[in-house]
Design an enzyme around this catalytic site. Structure first.
Site, PDB file in Angstrom:
ATOM      1  CD  GLU A  72     -17.408 -65.972  -6.693  1.00 21.54           C
ATOM      2  OE1 GLU A  72     -16.852 -65.590  -5.653  1.00 21.54           O
ATOM      3  OE2 GLU A  72     -16.857 -66.050  -7.792  1.00 21.54           O
ATOM      4  CE  LYS A  84     -24.344 -58.663  -8.018  1.00 26.30           C
ATOM      5  NZ  LYS A  84     -24.420 -57.487  -7.165  1.00 26.30           N
ATOM      6  CG  ASP A 114     -24.991 -55.685  -0.706  1.00 26.05           C
ATOM      7  OD1 ASP A 114     -24.579 -54.965  -1.627  1.00 26.05           O
ATOM      8  OD2 ASP A 114     -26.070 -55.510  -0.132  1.00 26.05           O
ATOM      9  CE1 TYR A 128     -15.597 -59.325  -9.446  1.00 22.95           C
ATOM     10  CE2 TYR A 128     -16.243 -59.031  -7.159  1.00 22.95           C
ATOM     11  CZ  TYR A 128     -16.040 -58.507  -8.430  1.00 22.95           C
ATOM     12  OH  TYR A 128     -16.282 -57.189  -8.670  1.00 22.95           O
ATOM     13  CE  LYS A 132     -29.996 -57.420  -7.648  1.00 23.77           C
ATOM     14  NZ  LYS A 132     -28.938 -56.578  -7.049  1.00 23.77           N
ATOM     15  CB  CYS A 147     -44.840 -45.954  33.191  1.00 24.25           C
ATOM     16  SG  CYS A 147     -45.193 -47.635  32.659  1.00 24.25           S
ATOM     17  CB  CYS A 202     -47.769 -48.590  36.153  1.00 22.52           C
ATOM     18  SG  CYS A 202     -46.122 -47.873  36.286  1.00 22.52           S
ATOM     19  CB  CYS A 257     -41.534 -47.563  33.970  1.00 22.78           C
ATOM     20  SG  CYS A 257     -42.702 -47.908  35.282  1.00 22.78           S
ATOM     21  CB  CYS A 272     -44.757 -51.067  36.328  1.00 20.39           C
ATOM     22  SG  CYS A 272     -45.109 -50.969  34.554  1.00 20.39           S
TER      23      CYS A 272
HETATM   24  S1  IVH Z   1     -18.322 -60.972 -11.168  1.00 18.05           S
HETATM   25  C1  IVH Z   1     -18.216 -58.828 -15.456  1.00 18.05           C
HETATM   26  N1  IVH Z   1     -18.626 -62.019  -8.806  1.00 18.05           N
HETATM   27  O1  IVH Z   1     -21.464 -57.286  -8.347  1.00 18.05           O
HETATM   28  C2  IVH Z   1     -18.654 -58.584 -14.077  1.00 18.05           C
HETATM   29  N2  IVH Z   1     -19.250 -59.750  -9.119  1.00 18.05           N
HETATM   30  O2  IVH Z   1     -22.887 -56.343 -11.084  1.00 18.05           O
HETATM   31  C3  IVH Z   1     -17.852 -59.398 -13.140  1.00 18.05           C
HETATM   32  N3  IVH Z   1     -20.039 -58.651  -7.071  1.00 18.05           N
HETATM   33  O3  IVH Z   1     -20.097 -54.406  -8.569  1.00 18.05           O
HETATM   34  C4  IVH Z   1     -18.438 -59.356 -11.787  1.00 18.05           C
HETATM   35  N4  IVH Z   1     -19.813 -60.395  -5.747  1.00 18.05           N
HETATM   36  O4  IVH Z   1     -18.397 -55.968  -7.488  1.00 18.05           O
HETATM   37  C5  IVH Z   1     -18.775 -60.912  -9.557  1.00 18.05           C
HETATM   38  N5  IVH Z   1     -18.794 -63.065  -6.754  1.00 18.05           N
HETATM   39  C6  IVH Z   1     -18.944 -61.974  -7.507  1.00 18.05           C
HETATM   40  C7  IVH Z   1     -19.423 -60.769  -6.979  1.00 18.05           C
HETATM   41  C8  IVH Z   1     -19.572 -59.674  -7.826  1.00 18.05           C
HETATM   42  C9  IVH Z   1     -20.181 -59.123  -5.833  1.00 18.05           C
HETATM   43  C10 IVH Z   1     -20.369 -57.287  -7.506  1.00 18.05           C
HETATM   44  C11 IVH Z   1     -19.299 -56.624  -8.323  1.00 18.05           C
HETATM   45  C12 IVH Z   1     -20.028 -55.642  -9.189  1.00 18.05           C
HETATM   46  C13 IVH Z   1     -21.386 -56.222  -9.246  1.00 18.05           C
HETATM   47  C14 IVH Z   1     -21.652 -56.754 -10.648  1.00 18.05           C
END
Ligand code: IVH
Length: 677
Positions: free
Chosen positions: A114, A116, A118, A226, A318, A412, A415, A430, A436
């Site tokens: 899934e 990650k 932010d 998650y 990443k 400006c 012009c 301007c 212009c």
């Molecule tokens: S699993 C054992 N799933 O990423 C660790 N983490 O480095 C279990 N994060 O701060 C983490 N989306 O909050 C997992 N789909 C996802 C995530 C996720 C974001 C963040 C998590 C943690 C960091 C892990």
């Protein structure tokens, strides 16, 4: 070991400690994540090579930073760990090999993948199905009790659905702020003079760590689950085999899980998934920084166990960072169509999120003041979604001695007319109008553009030449261009000149909404132009309208009404319009329909998939003629979704929400029965 390496380890430890204190305790980002990660990795490498010299306070010796002391602390029953990282496909292959070897299996491993998110990690404790506590990650072992704030997050159920809930169920997930809401939130803060957040993650973290739940509740936080943490589940309600199955159970209990969650077999399928998500990154509507990949089998997870800070059964792939550091080389001032003078930052080129960035907008003087930025500064640039790159912060402790102030021009730059700041507005304009050349160029570019007069082949470069050579001084001049004039231009052969002259001629037969839009009246976009045309039926009626009459048009508020009136009151603009009519621009007047007589008045329609009889813009224009509002996203309030070929997620959502779905044929029948050609 050499003294220089020792010194470097000390320096890194101190720097990282300072950065993470600011980040975790003060909600301030001093350097972008990617820079932090790089320094961290460098320190880990040095410490691995010289384990005797690891300092007790090194940031590698704890998961995060110590939490603030103003919240009550809560110790996690199971620590909240971090994840190992992979940046290349090869590292994913190695990860797969490590676990296959360690488990001693030959078959492909099943993974649960899934995005990650932010945001910030959040742990929710449900006791017999009731939300009892919410705790931040803190340093991974002890977090802060933020139950009062978590309760305000609408996507977090206060009570789980279904009976016979486990005595204790800890749900872990990410609290985050979707991009559209983030933009609105910053707009609101900006106009009320409050501090802006640099990115949605800082906003989420800052919002969750409010002492006053009222503040948190006004912030657009979301939560996506998650994983399952600590459980006391004597009836074994939770699936005992599969992580994926557990997440679906959480969904069944009323929690949000990622809509992009997917179970795949074998590492090649994982690699495909990562590429697929990377492609979608800019259109997801929320920020992600990669993909999390977990071994799906709970038995295999248990067999694999943990290393120091992270599970062996999971890895984070990443994506390229969306923030980077670079240097502000200079600031130039651009003049737009309405005369607005915008400072544009010229940056030392830097790759951000996979794209090279060398310019960023600085918006206006207020933004320059807010950032406190000088030429020569090291800055954080950020590129997210489809938006233009932004400068989000200045790294003050890297400011060079010779840094220069940014001086806003009083004339400006193109012009040399006076530049004026209207009181109550952030922009400086301007005062030269179409005198212009910069404003003239932008006005002409707008005038000929696809949604305005739609002159094919009259691109930006050509417009610039025509204005520079003084062949075009007002929009009407386009219609008196002839062969000799065009042939004299750069890269203009007889054939293309002829084609262009034909396109110019053809554009002269237009429609009233296009003509109004083409005039480039401030804040009068396509939709407003259409509403005005339909409401008044003729240009003369719009020009004669009182403020009160203008306000009766949908989408027209006091600001737009003022812009319209001052535009038409200006003799110069009246001349432009008269000249355009003199050179032969025509359009049919529109028979004025009462709004309520329009069959789709007040209805929101969404178009999706590929239409075969006409393009999307045409279908949209016709639907609008019938009074519909055409939107890009489906909600429960959508009146109908019109689905062409290969319709995707919008069609699925319409079906989920029981929104009526029409075929293209049904739409065409509606058009013909209402006399819309
Ligand atoms: S699993 C054992 N799933 O990423 C660790 N983490 O480095 C279990 N994060 O701060 C983490 N989306 O909050 C997992 N789909 C996802 C995530 C996720 C974001 C963040 C998590 C943690 C960091 C892990």
């Amino acid at each position: 070991m050499s003294d220089s390496k020792k010194a470097r380890m000390r320096e890194l430890t101190d720097q990282l400690q300072q950065y993470s204190h600011a980040y975790y305790n003060l909600n301030q980002t001093i350097v972008p994540d990617a820079v932090f990660d790089e320094l961290f990795d460098e320190l880990v490498a040095l410490e691995t090579a010289f384990p005797d010299f690891v300092q007790p306070h090194s940031p590698t010796q704890r998961v995060g930073a110590t939490p603030l002391d103003k919240f009550s602390q809560y110790e996690h029953a199971l620590p909240m760990l971090s994840l190992e990282k992979a940046k290349t496909d090869d590292e994913l292959v190695q990860f797969n090999k490590r676990i296959s070897d360690s488990l001693d299996v030959e078959n492909d491993i099943v993974f649960c993948c899934e995005p990650k998110l932010d945001g910030v990690a959040l742990s929710l404790h449900y006791q017999h199905g009731v939300l009892a506590r919410a705790v931040t990650r803190g340093d991974g072992f002890t977090g802060e009790d933020v139950t009062h704030n978590a309760r305000t997050i609408k996507s977090i159920p206060l009570k789980l659905l279904g009976s016979d809930q486990p005595a204790m169920l800890e749900v872990r997930g990410e609290a985050y702020i979707p991009l559209s809401q983030f933009a609105q939130m910053n707009d609101r803060s900006g106009s009320s003079g409050e501090k802006l957040f640099a990115n949605p993650r800082n906003a989420a973290s800052g919002s969750l760590r409010q002492l006053d739940a009222k503040v948190a509740s006004s912030r657009p936080l979301s939560f996506s689950a998650y994983s399952v943490g600590d459980v006391d589940d004597e009836h074994a309600k939770l699936d005992q085999q599969s992580h994926y199955a557990r997440l679906l159970q959480l969904q069944g209990m009323g929690l949000a899980v990622s809509p992009l969650l997917k179970k795949v077999t074998g590492i090649n399928a994982v690699i495909d998934y990562c590429q697929d998500i990377l492609q979608q990154r800019d259109t997801l509507g929320f920020e992600i920084d990669g993909v999390v990949i977990k071994v799906d089998s709970l038995a295999q997870q248990q067999a694999l166990g943990f290393v120091a800070r992270a599970p062996r059964w999971a890895i984070a792939f990443k994506f390229p960072a969306q923030e980077q550091l670079t240097t502000l080389l200079d600031v130039e001032f651009q003049v737009g169509r309405t005369g607005a003078i915008t400072p544009v930052a010229r940056l030392a080129p830097v790759v951000v999120g996979g794209v090279t960035v060398s310019n960023a907008t600085l918006h206006n003087q207020d933004e320059i003041n807010r950032l406190g930025i000088k030429i020569g500064d090291t800055v954080t640039v950020r590129r997210a979604g489809d938006v233009i790159p932004q400068i989000v912060a200045v790294i003050l402790d890297r400011r060079p001695a010779q840094a220069r102030d940014i001086i806003f021009p009083t004339r400006c730059p193109v012009c040399h007319s006076a530049a004026e700041r209207v009181s109550g507005e952030a922009v400086v304009r301007c005062s030269g109008g179409l005198f212009c050349p910069a404003q003239l160029k932008e006005s002409i570019k707008h005038f000929v553009s696809r949604k305005a007069m739609d002159i094919d082949g009259l691109g930006d470069k050509l417009v610039e030449q025509l204005v520079d050579q003084q062949l075009v001084k007002t929009p009407a001049d386009i219609y008196t261009l002839d062969m000799p004039a065009l042939i004299g231009l750069e890269r203009m052969a007889e054939k293309s000149a002829l084609k262009l002259l034909n396109a110019i001629k053809a554009s002269g037969e237009t429609s009233l909404p296009r003509f109004i839009y083409a005039l480039g009246i401030r804040e009068v976009g396509e939709a407003t132009a259409l509403n005005l045309a339909q409401h008044f039926g003729s240009l003369q009626a719009i020009m004669d309208a009182t403020a009160e009459q203008l306000l009766a048009v949908s989408d027209v508020g006091t600001v737009v009404a003022e812009h319209l009136q001052s535009f038409f009151a200006e003799p110069h603009n009246q001349q432009v319009i008269a000249d355009l009519q003199r050179v032969g621009i025509t359009w049919p007047d529109i028979s004025v329909q009462q709004a309520s007589a329009q069959p789709l008045a007040g209805c929101t329609i969404v178009l999706t998939g590929t239409l075969s009889a006409m393009g999307r813009d045409d279908a949209k224009a016709r639907l609008q003629q019938l009074g519909a509002k055409v939107s890009g996203s489906v909600s429960a309030k959508t009146y109908a979704v019109i689905a062409g070929d290969n319709a995707g997620s919008k069609l699925v959502k319409a079906n989920d929400l029981n929104v009526p779905v029409w075929t293209e044929q049904q739409m065409l029948e509606l058009f013909s029965s209402n006399g819309v050609a």
